[in-house]
Design an enzyme around this catalytic site. Sequence first.
Site, PDB file in Angstrom:
ATOM      1  N   ALA A  16      49.528  35.585  69.786  1.00 24.43           N
ATOM      2  CA  ALA A  16      50.186  36.133  70.971  1.00 24.43           C
ATOM      3  C   ALA A  16      49.427  37.288  71.620  1.00 24.43           C
ATOM      4  CB  ALA A  16      51.598  36.591  70.610  1.00 24.43           C
ATOM      5  N   SER A  18      46.378  37.101  72.953  1.00 24.62           N
ATOM      6  CA  SER A  18      45.305  36.679  73.853  1.00 24.62           C
ATOM      7  C   SER A  18      45.592  35.300  74.422  1.00 24.62           C
ATOM      8  CB  SER A  18      43.976  36.644  73.079  1.00 24.62           C
ATOM      9  OG  SER A  18      42.902  36.222  73.889  1.00 24.62           O
ATOM     10  N   TYR A 156      35.754  22.508  65.932  1.00 24.42           N
ATOM     11  CA  TYR A 156      36.978  22.735  66.710  1.00 24.42           C
ATOM     12  C   TYR A 156      37.686  21.406  66.936  1.00 24.42           C
ATOM     13  CZ  TYR A 156      39.987  24.000  70.656  1.00 24.42           C
ATOM     14  OH  TYR A 156      41.063  24.200  71.486  1.00 24.42           O
TER      15      TYR A 156
END
Length: 343
Positions: A16, A18, A156
Amino acid sequence: MPHKHLSDQVIVITGASSGIGLTTARMAARRGARVVLAARSSDVLARIAEEIEAEGGRAIAVTADVGDPEDVQRISDKAITAFGGFDTWVNVAGLTVYGPLHEISEEDHQRLFQTNFWGTVYGSLAATRHLRKRGGALINVGSIGSDLPFPFQGLYAASKHAVKGFTDTLRMELIADQAPVSVTLIKPASIDTPLPQRARNYMDREPMLPPPVYPPDEVANAILHAAVHPQRDIIVGGGGKLFVMGKEFAPGVYDEFAPAIIAMQKRSGPARDPKGALHEPKKAGRERGDQPGYVMRTSAYTRASLHPFATAGVLTAGLTIAAALLLGRHSEGTSHRNGIRRR
């Protein structure tokens, strides 16, 4: 069935401090929800909570590393202590690493998976332990990388593939148990957040997001929609949907675009902070990144997908009108021809 109205909810948001997490927290608070903010950046998180409270909202900050299951359980415990429980849990926390797979250290591989995958697992299990009794929504933020490979962001993409597999399986188990919990997977395309600036970077150039790029508000809006009106999957960004469809239709052709995809992730300037925030909190507190080039203002595709019945109704009405016009023209033409014959 819909969940509670947003203004009646307590919402837990990881990551929370960024990007998408911060945007979602502020939007939820503006819409009346009480928010539990979780991230590693203590000072930034406390400041954000104070800002929300100063604007008339209610928020608490919990310093936590989602890769640590004890930290994650503490988020749940503090939410229960402060607000008596929570109705929606949103797993947003995530980071990325730019570079070819063979160059990335094992330490960086493991840290990325610990945050992106295991953080989602720990958060989901902590959330559903509570929500099984209370009812509510679990919302996991994956990526179009849950469906696509991305060269130079291979770990990722792998972590987001794993998030998708875990989320889909957990949903099925909750259905089998008849638990009153909806499970949504949000799959954003490229979103203009500080993700590239906070990434671990093995390239000699500054990283960027491949276009088209969308604002974080579109993801936050989709998340909060799912908190009230459950949907199984939501892709944010019509461009992302086209990429996914193209890869499914012609995977071999998609593979051939690897050099172009790699090039689209490199800016012209040199790398600014190669270490990034992978191993320690850095550069938190901002919703938007500094993406060069054009950033889309909205996603018409996503907004339509959030209201499929309304969209279907509009399409049906349009088709009905079009059919009526065509039939009317056909009738007029027939009458005209018949009149000519009568003469």
